[in-house]
Design an enzyme around this catalytic site. Structure first.
Site, PDB file in Angstrom:
ATOM      1  N   GLY A  49     -58.708  68.337 -73.502  1.00  0.00           N
ATOM      2  CA  GLY A  49     -58.216  66.986 -73.724  1.00  0.00           C
ATOM      3  C   GLY A  49     -58.482  66.152 -72.491  1.00  0.00           C
ATOM      4  O   GLY A  49     -58.677  66.686 -71.392  1.00  0.00           O
ATOM      5  N   GLN A  54     -57.041  59.372 -66.656  1.00  0.00           N
ATOM      6  CA  GLN A  54     -57.725  60.355 -65.808  1.00  0.00           C
ATOM      7  C   GLN A  54     -59.122  59.899 -65.400  1.00  0.00           C
ATOM      8  O   GLN A  54     -59.696  60.453 -64.478  1.00  0.00           O
ATOM      9  CB  GLN A  54     -57.840  61.700 -66.538  1.00  0.00           C
ATOM     10  N   CYS A 102     -55.052  71.265 -65.864  1.00  0.00           N
ATOM     11  CA  CYS A 102     -55.352  69.843 -65.987  1.00  0.00           C
ATOM     12  C   CYS A 102     -56.596  69.536 -65.158  1.00  0.00           C
ATOM     13  O   CYS A 102     -56.697  70.002 -64.015  1.00  0.00           O
ATOM     14  CB  CYS A 102     -54.159  69.031 -65.474  1.00  0.00           C
ATOM     15  N   LEU A 103     -57.527  68.764 -65.719  1.00  0.00           N
ATOM     16  CA  LEU A 103     -58.747  68.431 -64.984  1.00  0.00           C
ATOM     17  C   LEU A 103     -58.444  67.610 -63.736  1.00  0.00           C
ATOM     18  O   LEU A 103     -59.255  67.568 -62.813  1.00  0.00           O
ATOM     19  CB  LEU A 103     -59.723  67.670 -65.886  1.00  0.00           C
ATOM     20  N   HIS A 144     -49.380  67.054 -73.585  1.00  0.00           N
ATOM     21  CA  HIS A 144     -49.963  66.938 -72.243  1.00  0.00           C
ATOM     22  C   HIS A 144     -50.673  65.581 -72.085  1.00  0.00           C
ATOM     23  O   HIS A 144     -50.482  64.894 -71.069  1.00  0.00           O
ATOM     24  CB  HIS A 144     -50.936  68.112 -72.041  1.00  0.00           C
ATOM     25  N   GLU A 145     -51.454  65.200 -73.099  1.00  0.00           N
ATOM     26  CA  GLU A 145     -52.215  63.938 -72.994  1.00  0.00           C
ATOM     27  C   GLU A 145     -51.296  62.722 -73.095  1.00  0.00           C
ATOM     28  O   GLU A 145     -51.486  61.738 -72.375  1.00  0.00           O
ATOM     29  CB  GLU A 145     -53.313  63.881 -74.065  1.00  0.00           C
ATOM     30  N   HIS A 148     -49.774  62.088 -69.838  1.00  0.00           N
ATOM     31  CA  HIS A 148     -50.686  61.353 -68.946  1.00  0.00           C
ATOM     32  C   HIS A 148     -50.584  59.844 -69.186  1.00  0.00           C
ATOM     33  O   HIS A 148     -50.555  59.053 -68.239  1.00  0.00           O
ATOM     34  CB  HIS A 148     -52.139  61.765 -69.192  1.00  0.00           C
TER      35      HIS A 148
HETATM   36 NI    NI Z   1     -54.305  66.762 -67.793  1.00  0.00          NI
END
Ligand code: NI
Length: 177
Positions: A49, A54, A102-103, A144-145, A148
């Site tokens: 995701g 991000q 997480c990226l 999670h998204e 963000h």
């Molecule tokens: Ni993330």
């Protein structure tokens, strides 16, 4: 299409709640290109995701896809989807804990409790309303998204930071549960 630069933890853009996307913006070529770039970026970094914040855009857009992902082996598939202005409501109180990464927080994993079942409403990339139930890993990725897009990261949801671990140590010391 372009691979976008991913903001890392500490960048204020990750801590700023994102603005809603106006309905009339959805079919604009620039916006559609941005979604394509988000998808390409998610694939490049093997994410399941990616939220717009991000990649330094403070707007409520997330893309997700769970295929046979090397970063998350053995998870049930979720087709490529685009969520614009998503809203989530837990369907019940059931919580499940699992590893998350997480990226924007490279090389680290931690165990995060999440609701197991959600009702999700959003617009798709054509601006059409979506209304569906997400469960298990799909529900986890969406929570999670959406976090963000509200300026939160998964560590904020960990009641105990003692499970934070680097990937190499995860493979060495923690067995999959
Ligand atoms: Ni993330």
């Amino acid at each position: 299409m372009a691979i976008l630069k991913v903001a890392r933890l500490g960048n204020p853009v990750l801590r700023t709640p994102a603005g809603e996307v106006p309905a009339e913006a959805v079919d604009q070529p620039d916006f559609q290109r941005f979604i394509d770039d988000m998808v390409v970026t998610m694939h490049e970094y093997q994410g399941v995701g990616l939220a717009a914040v991000q990649v330094h855009e403070s707007i409520q857009v997330a893309v997700l896809e769970v295929a046979d992902n090397a970063r998350y082996p053995g998870k049930e598939a979720v087709p490529l989807s685009v969520l614009i202005n998503p809203e989530i409501v837990p369907l019940d109180d059931e919580i499940e804990e699992d590893w998350e990464g997480c990226l924007s927080i490279p090389e680290i994993r931690g165990r995060v409790p999440r609701y197991k079942r959600l009702r999700v409403t959003a617009l798709d990339r054509d601006g059409k309303p979506l209304d569906f139930v997400a469960e298990d890993f799909h529900a986890r990725v969406i929570q999670h998204e959406v976090d963000h897009l509200r300026g939160r990261v998964y560590m904020d949801r960990m009641p105990d930071l003692a499970t934070l671990t680097y990937l190499t140590e995860l493979a060495r010391y923690w067995t999959e549960r």
